[in-house]
Design an enzyme around this catalytic site. Sequence first.
Site, PDB file in Angstrom:
ATOM      1  N   GLU A 163       0.898  -1.159   0.000  1.00  0.00           N
ATOM      2  CA  GLU A 163       0.000   0.000   0.000  1.00  0.00           C
ATOM      3  C   GLU A 163       0.935   1.207   0.000  1.00  0.00           C
ATOM      4  O   GLU A 163       1.576   1.510   0.992  1.00  0.00           O
ATOM      5  CB  GLU A 163      -0.890   0.016   1.230  1.00  0.00           C
ATOM      6  N   ASP A 174      -3.888   8.445  11.855  1.00  0.00           N
ATOM      7  CA  ASP A 174      -2.542   7.885  11.924  1.00  0.00           C
ATOM      8  C   ASP A 174      -1.872   8.212  13.247  1.00  0.00           C
ATOM      9  O   ASP A 174      -2.049   9.288  13.817  1.00  0.00           O
ATOM     10  CB  ASP A 174      -1.673   8.412  10.784  1.00  0.00           C
TER      11      ASP A 174
END
Length: 388
Positions: A163, A174
Amino acid sequence: MPRTTTPPTTTAPATGTAPATGTAPAPATGTAPATATAPGTATAAGTAPTTTAPATAAGTAPATGTAPGTGTARGTAPGPATATVTARGTAPGAAHDPAPPAAPRAGTTTAPTPTTGPAPFFPTRRPGTAPGLALFLNAGDPPLPALRDLLPMLDEEGVDCLELAVPFPDSVTDGPVIRRSARRALDTGRAGLDDVLTLIADVRPHLRRLRIALLADWSHTLKHLDPATTTARITAAGADGLLVHALPPRLRPAYRASALAAGLPLVTTCYTNSPPATRDQAAAEATAYLYLVAHYGRSGTAPATGHAALAETVTALRAHTDSPIAVGFGVSTRQDVEAVGAAGADAAIIGSAAVATVERALESGTDVTEAMRTFVRQVLPAQPHHTA
């Protein structure tokens, strides 16, 4: 791995700080990364990239529902933003193709020899086999020349999917590891969409089975670009799938139609605690693979009950999709990968732990490719995970 903007919906889970697994793509909710990319398909200088257009599932629908929190689940939990495209139907038997020619070092202009495209994202698991493995990294961290050398190694070592995120700042989903990585990549000034597509076009002919799922934030990268033109460019560069992070719900139909026309499989995302209707939609629209974010939170953190406890959710999703199901967030060790397999998933996604390996190598001045090789060998299950 993408970001999300509202609780239990589906936004591309941020791939960023995904639990040991990497970044969670923002759940398919509606956050739009704004970013403008220079038009024009980027291809490796003097190299005609081979385009392996993965078969797209007819009628694939992109990102589903809205998901809690924003952020991208890069490498780890690809955003619940459910984008979709299928890698199904890709060159059968690719896994048996002869080894590709050695990839030239960055900066060379040797024309690569076209090769058959890699196998589907995650080959069908047979009883007794381990799940596939996907890693999340930000393009530009390590710098693109080093990343160019890294990809062939991942292919050789048995990683099924990378990815690869076009870096964007301040991903809500994140954790600190992926956020630092995105900042390092952005600071290079050479990790925009055009740069990333050029890298993919350059390395694609040298990969036998490693698939590349491009993760791009709508607001930071795609907002001002035409969906039809952009998906066509991504396909032409050789990317095998697309995960649009934080794509606004109103734009999903256009992206789905454009991706389908371009032959570009889409990755969809959802959380384990997304409403059942949202999870079912994400599963139905997944054509590359469905990214199941192990839990709502930030990348790099694991679910309290463990990954094996996701078996019921995975089984329920199977009724709505023929595409592979990959689990991310909190996956960082071989034991975690095996637990994901025990839950019945087709693959495990590692984001934060992979990004942290790159970070340590850069800080110590050691070779990033060899550091990652060691990491991959530590997390890959000993048993085979590919069909014969």
